[in-house]
Scaffold this motif. Structure first.
Motif, PDB file in Angstrom:
ATOM      1  N   GLN A   1      17.279 -28.211  44.008  1.00  0.00           N
ATOM      2  CA  GLN A   1      17.105 -27.795  42.878  1.00  0.00           C
ATOM      3  C   GLN A   1      15.768 -26.921  42.901  1.00  0.00           C
ATOM      4  O   GLN A   1      15.578 -26.124  41.732  1.00  0.00           O
ATOM      5  CB  GLN A   1      16.873 -28.932  41.805  1.00  0.00           C
ATOM      6  CG  GLN A   1      17.904 -29.721  41.308  1.00  0.00           C
ATOM      7  CD  GLN A   1      17.783 -31.134  40.705  1.00  0.00           C
ATOM      8  OE1 GLN A   1      17.240 -32.044  41.218  1.00  0.00           O
ATOM      9  NE2 GLN A   1      17.967 -31.023  39.565  1.00  0.00           N
ATOM     10  N   PHE A   2      15.274 -26.752  44.006  1.00  0.00           N
ATOM     11  CA  PHE A   2      14.093 -25.967  43.947  1.00  0.00           C
ATOM     12  C   PHE A   2      14.562 -24.596  44.633  1.00  0.00           C
ATOM     13  O   PHE A   2      15.628 -24.441  45.697  1.00  0.00           O
ATOM     14  CB  PHE A   2      12.972 -26.467  44.830  1.00  0.00           C
ATOM     15  CG  PHE A   2      12.303 -27.472  44.220  1.00  0.00           C
ATOM     16  CD1 PHE A   2      11.165 -27.335  43.155  1.00  0.00           C
ATOM     17  CD2 PHE A   2      12.631 -28.827  44.449  1.00  0.00           C
ATOM     18  CE1 PHE A   2      10.835 -28.325  42.544  1.00  0.00           C
ATOM     19  CE2 PHE A   2      12.144 -29.763  43.824  1.00  0.00           C
ATOM     20  CZ  PHE A   2      11.082 -29.603  42.889  1.00  0.00           C
ATOM     21  N   SER A   3      13.946 -23.566  44.570  1.00  0.00           N
ATOM     22  CA  SER A   3      14.060 -22.032  45.376  1.00  0.00           C
ATOM     23  C   SER A   3      13.591 -22.384  46.663  1.00  0.00           C
ATOM     24  O   SER A   3      12.814 -23.207  47.051  1.00  0.00           O
ATOM     25  CB  SER A   3      13.342 -21.075  44.408  1.00  0.00           C
ATOM     26  OG  SER A   3      12.014 -21.034  44.906  1.00  0.00           O
ATOM     27  N   GLY A   4      13.783 -21.322  47.557  1.00  0.00           N
ATOM     28  CA  GLY A   4      13.342 -21.478  48.852  1.00  0.00           C
ATOM     29  C   GLY A   4      11.864 -21.468  48.987  1.00  0.00           C
ATOM     30  O   GLY A   4      11.003 -22.148  49.938  1.00  0.00           O
ATOM     31  N   GLY A   5      11.101 -20.695  48.149  1.00  0.00           N
ATOM     32  CA  GLY A   5       9.555 -20.798  48.263  1.00  0.00           C
ATOM     33  C   GLY A   5       9.135 -21.836  47.693  1.00  0.00           C
ATOM     34  O   GLY A   5       7.946 -22.285  48.460  1.00  0.00           O
ATOM     35  N   GLN A   6       9.533 -22.289  46.681  1.00  0.00           N
ATOM     36  CA  GLN A   6       9.233 -23.576  46.102  1.00  0.00           C
ATOM     37  C   GLN A   6       9.158 -24.962  47.060  1.00  0.00           C
ATOM     38  O   GLN A   6       8.592 -25.790  47.474  1.00  0.00           O
ATOM     39  CB  GLN A   6       9.841 -23.936  44.944  1.00  0.00           C
ATOM     40  CG  GLN A   6       9.643 -23.103  43.717  1.00  0.00           C
ATOM     41  CD  GLN A   6      10.599 -23.483  42.376  1.00  0.00           C
ATOM     42  OE1 GLN A   6      11.658 -23.508  42.693  1.00  0.00           O
ATOM     43  NE2 GLN A   6       9.833 -23.446  41.271  1.00  0.00           N
ATOM     44  N   ARG A   7      10.387 -24.776  47.954  1.00  0.00           N
ATOM     45  CA  ARG A   7      10.716 -25.912  48.951  1.00  0.00           C
ATOM     46  C   ARG A   7       9.668 -25.572  50.004  1.00  0.00           C
ATOM     47  O   ARG A   7       9.235 -27.022  50.487  1.00  0.00           O
ATOM     48  CB  ARG A   7      12.085 -25.691  49.701  1.00  0.00           C
ATOM     49  CG  ARG A   7      13.242 -26.131  48.626  1.00  0.00           C
ATOM     50  CD  ARG A   7      14.328 -26.160  49.342  1.00  0.00           C
ATOM     51  NE  ARG A   7      15.286 -25.704  48.572  1.00  0.00           N
ATOM     52  CZ  ARG A   7      16.591 -25.196  48.528  1.00  0.00           C
ATOM     53  NH1 ARG A   7      16.967 -24.898  49.742  1.00  0.00           N
ATOM     54  NH2 ARG A   7      17.329 -24.580  47.523  1.00  0.00           N
ATOM     55  N   GLN A   8       9.242 -24.480  50.439  1.00  0.00           N
ATOM     56  CA  GLN A   8       8.248 -24.353  51.443  1.00  0.00           C
ATOM     57  C   GLN A   8       6.922 -24.761  50.802  1.00  0.00           C
ATOM     58  O   GLN A   8       6.013 -25.311  51.684  1.00  0.00           O
ATOM     59  CB  GLN A   8       8.194 -22.839  51.875  1.00  0.00           C
ATOM     60  CG  GLN A   8       7.692 -22.659  53.294  1.00  0.00           C
ATOM     61  CD  GLN A   8       8.610 -23.525  54.243  1.00  0.00           C
ATOM     62  OE1 GLN A   8       8.669 -24.556  54.434  1.00  0.00           O
ATOM     63  NE2 GLN A   8       9.018 -22.508  55.422  1.00  0.00           N
ATOM     64  N   ARG A   9       6.670 -24.645  49.587  1.00  0.00           N
ATOM     65  CA  ARG A   9       5.563 -25.126  48.935  1.00  0.00           C
ATOM     66  C   ARG A   9       5.244 -26.681  49.102  1.00  0.00           C
ATOM     67  O   ARG A   9       4.359 -27.351  49.448  1.00  0.00           O
ATOM     68  CB  ARG A   9       5.081 -24.645  47.676  1.00  0.00           C
ATOM     69  CG  ARG A   9       4.874 -22.971  47.293  1.00  0.00           C
ATOM     70  CD  ARG A   9       5.057 -22.770  46.037  1.00  0.00           C
ATOM     71  NE  ARG A   9       4.898 -21.289  45.851  1.00  0.00           N
ATOM     72  CZ  ARG A   9       3.705 -20.566  45.593  1.00  0.00           C
ATOM     73  NH1 ARG A   9       2.716 -21.321  45.358  1.00  0.00           N
ATOM     74  NH2 ARG A   9       3.790 -19.294  45.485  1.00  0.00           N
ATOM     75  N   ILE A  10       6.661 -27.108  48.678  1.00  0.00           N
ATOM     76  CA  ILE A  10       6.613 -28.883  49.021  1.00  0.00           C
ATOM     77  C   ILE A  10       6.359 -29.281  50.329  1.00  0.00           C
ATOM     78  O   ILE A  10       5.689 -30.080  50.595  1.00  0.00           O
ATOM     79  CB  ILE A  10       8.084 -29.194  48.430  1.00  0.00           C
ATOM     80  CG1 ILE A  10       8.222 -28.939  46.906  1.00  0.00           C
ATOM     81  CG2 ILE A  10       8.013 -30.720  48.628  1.00  0.00           C
ATOM     82  CD1 ILE A  10       9.676 -29.293  46.478  1.00  0.00           C
ATOM     83  N   ALA A  11       6.906 -28.330  51.485  1.00  0.00           N
ATOM     84  CA  ALA A  11       6.632 -28.934  52.427  1.00  0.00           C
ATOM     85  C   ALA A  11       5.281 -28.788  53.038  1.00  0.00           C
ATOM     86  O   ALA A  11       4.594 -29.405  53.782  1.00  0.00           O
ATOM     87  CB  ALA A  11       7.462 -27.658  53.616  1.00  0.00           C
ATOM     88  N   ILE A  12       4.636 -27.741  52.575  1.00  0.00           N
ATOM     89  CA  ILE A  12       3.208 -27.311  52.962  1.00  0.00           C
ATOM     90  C   ILE A  12       2.451 -28.422  52.053  1.00  0.00           C
ATOM     91  O   ILE A  12       1.326 -28.921  52.842  1.00  0.00           O
ATOM     92  CB  ILE A  12       2.910 -25.946  52.260  1.00  0.00           C
ATOM     93  CG1 ILE A  12       3.461 -24.762  53.177  1.00  0.00           C
ATOM     94  CG2 ILE A  12       0.978 -25.882  52.205  1.00  0.00           C
ATOM     95  CD1 ILE A  12       3.183 -23.426  52.495  1.00  0.00           C
ATOM     96  N   ALA A  13       2.748 -29.118  51.020  1.00  0.00           N
ATOM     97  CA  ALA A  13       1.860 -29.999  50.356  1.00  0.00           C
ATOM     98  C   ALA A  13       2.056 -31.254  51.172  1.00  0.00           C
ATOM     99  O   ALA A  13       1.170 -32.165  51.121  1.00  0.00           O
ATOM    100  CB  ALA A  13       2.904 -30.134  48.999  1.00  0.00           C
TER     101      ALA A  13
END
Lengths: 285, 335
Positions: free
Chosen positions: B159-171
């Motif tokens: 349900q997230f965009s690619g950029g948001q997913r990468q932010r999750i991965a960084i978190a």
């Protein structure tokens, strides 16, 4: 035709649900009726045809050779067969998923040993293996469940291993490894939930097969032993009287059909192609 | 004089020092024969605390394998990976785990790096749960730290965009408060505008938490923007390493020069004035690399001497800190 095209009520779902409902009604509805007496013998009613009356009683589906109410017998047999098959599927599911995931995650000699055992089992026809095991270990209900379970784990095991092979290289597993997750953590938290939907589908397909296998073994006298009824055993018992009262063999056959066909039709609805794909694409094994 | 003879202070060891690292794979050619592939071949570099090393090179040159070897996802054949002076490859078990959680990773494909069955909250909480340090507030804090609202924590990755997913991965990578992140093509799968946002986030996090980055990428423009130092890899070896501005303004190795000449220029007048160096042929088969300098088969400077030995990574004269593995680093300076 309109029914088949309807999106809300696809034919296979309607048909499958109806068959399953009929089966469940026989298995669990009949014991609530006052006529439920699976062991009561009345030799006067021996081999009675459906709807026959004998004295006060009406035998809705007739009676067997010993004059036992056939509807009651069928109901009990349906529950016996269902119970055996469910437990057997459960055993093979747990065993297959556990062995498959361990084989696929750890690779190496563990994998070779587990999958070698599976290939060995596949090389021997399952019915033959079951007949031989039943002959050696005797036939009790518990043994029957165990044997059916132990001989059908390979299907789950192979798919679980194939999926584990791809999942273990996925970045979310690698990330967990760098965070210090153990193998068991990865298997429990990442592999198991991701293979679970596919395993459930395999289980629903296998279930029908196991029902038929159980019936075959009981038919051959290697499964459920009298006086407990089982669907396969009842077909066998009716064989002697095919010319007098063919219903004795036909009815348990119909009950098996309702259970197997019903569960197959319904479960097919839940295969990934029909459900919208997620991660749970079934890889070819 | 006496004071100057003594070192003023013992310099702190670099956060990460990779020494002569070699990673090999066995490639089975037939049932009875297998060849050894040196994916990482005698690689050495250092990363100081709070600094970024950009690692560039074409596909298959061993960039990602190098990252994976440092993370212990791929076993090393030889060499050392020193973290604060301690050789990680010599450690085992719990001690190893203690150290390796201080180096975390962000992968290229944010679709594959998040478990599709987890919620964003579960993804970020996982490292905390592994170490029995789960704390609901900490997860929300981590989400805010990468610019995500905690209100979306119960959504699934899809349900997230690619950029948001990468932010999750960084978190997730930051959850264990690491000292270093290995960013393996971490922005390559994102749209250009999103790339810029994520890079700015990475720079901001670096400043806030004194993180070190090993930034693996094939995108020279991005590396130039984020990296303090750059290492260029070719066929498993580092062929040139140095401060970013030096490497980009005065590339010494012919491979680096050709890579840089392929970067499109925004200004058409500049573009016209540049020479485009087009390499001949394909990279050699890594199973059977050329003897001597691995690059000589495609090199426009190649001479017979290049056949004799693999040139060491030597400091370029007049240019400390900038090292290059070429026998003729000063040719074609005018280009």
């Amino acid at each position: 035709m309109r029914l088949a095209r309807s999106r809300l009520f696809p034919l296979d779902i309607v048909l499958g649900s109806a068959l399953l409902a009929a089966f469940l009604l026989v298995a669990f509805g009949v014991p609530l009726l006052p006529i439920y007496e699976p062991y009561e013998q009345d030799l006067m009613a021996s081999l009675a045809e459906p709807f026959a009356r004998a004295g006060e009683k009406t035998y809705w589906l007739g009676a067997d050779a010993l004059g036992r109410d056939y509807l009651s017998r069928l109901s009990l047999a349906a529950r016996v067969s269902l119970g055996i098959s469910v437990v057997a599927v459960g055993i093979s599911l747990v065993m297959g998923v556990a062995l498959g995931l361990v084989a696929g995650f750890f690779r190496g000699p563990i994998e070779a040993a587990i999958m070698g055992l599976g290939d060995l089992q596949l090389a021997i026809p399952r019915v033959l293996l079951l007949i031989a095991s039943a002959a050696v270990f005797g036939s009790s209900i518990g043994m029957l469940m165990l044997l059916l379970g132990l001989t059908s784990w390979v299907t789950y095991g192979r798919l679980a291993r194939a999926m584990a092979l791809s999942l273990r290289e996925r970045e979310f597993v690698l990330a967990a490894l760098t965070q210090g997750a153990s193998s068991s953590w990865n298997i429990r938290r990442h592999l198991l939930p991701n293979v679970a939907p596919n395993m459930a589908i395999i289980a629903s397909f296998e279930f029908g097969q196991v029902v038929v296998l159980e019936a075959s073994l009981s038919y051959l006298g290697l499964g459920v032993q009298p006086p407990l009824p089982s669907l396969g055993l009842m077909i066998n018992e009716g064989q002697l009287y095919l010319e007098i009262n063919p219903w004795i063999s036909i009815l348990p056959g119909l009950v098996i059909f309702a259970l197997v066909a019903g569960s197959q039709f319904v479960s097919q609805r839940f295969t990934p192609e029909n459900r919208g794909a997620g991660l749970s694409r079934v890889p070819t094994v | 004089m006496t004071l100057r003879a003594q070192p003023a202070a013992q310099p702190a060891p670099p956060l990460l020092a990779v020494e002569n690292l070699v990673t090999t794979f066995r490639v089975r050619r037939a049932a009875w024969r297998s060849d050894e592939l040196r994916a990482v071949n005698d690689v050495s570099f250092e990363i100081q605390r709070g600094r970024t090393l950009g690692l560039v090179g074409e596909s298959g040159c061993g960039k990602s394998t190098l990252g994976r070897t440092i993370l212990a996802l791929t076993p090393a054949a030889s060499g050392k990976v020193r973290f604060e002076g301690v050789d990680l490859l010599a450690l085992s078990g719990a001690r190893r785990r203690d150290y390796s959680r201080r180096i975390q990773v962000v992968f290229q494909d944010p679709n594959a790096s998040l478990d599709p069955r987890f919620t964003a909250h579960d993804v970020i909480a996982e490292p905390l749960r592994i170490h029995d340090a789960y704390d609901h507030g900490r997860v929300e804090e981590l989400m805010r730290g990468v610019g995500l609202s905690p209100s979306v924590q119960d959504l699934k990755p899809a349900q997230f965009s690619g950029g948001q997913r990468q932010r999750i991965a960084i978190a997730r990578a930051l959850a264990l408060s690491p000292d270093m992140l290995i960013l393996d093509e971490a922005v390559s799968a994102l749209d250009v505008s999103i790339q810029a946002q994520v890079i700015n986030l990475l720079k901001e996090l670096q400043a806030r938490q004194t993180l070190s980055y090993l930034f693996i990428s094939h995108n020279l423009g991005v590396v130039r923007h984020i990296a303090d130092d750059v290492a260029v890899m070719y066929l498993g070896r580092i062929v040139e390493i140095g401060p970013t501005h030096r490497v980009f303004s005065q590339p010494r190795h012919p491979y680096t020069r050709s890579l840089l000449s392929a970067v499109p220029a925004a200004d058409p007048r500049r573009k016209a004035s540049r020479d485009r160096i087009v390499l001949q042929g394909d990279p050699p088969n890594p199973l059977n690399p050329p003897e001597g300098c691995a690059f000589r088969t495609r090199c426009y400077r190649a001479r017979p001497e290049c056949r004799s030995a693999s040139p060491p990574l030597a400091a370029a004269p007049f240019d400390a800190g900038h090292r290059v593995a070429c026998l003729f680093p000063h040719e074609d300076q005018s280009r």
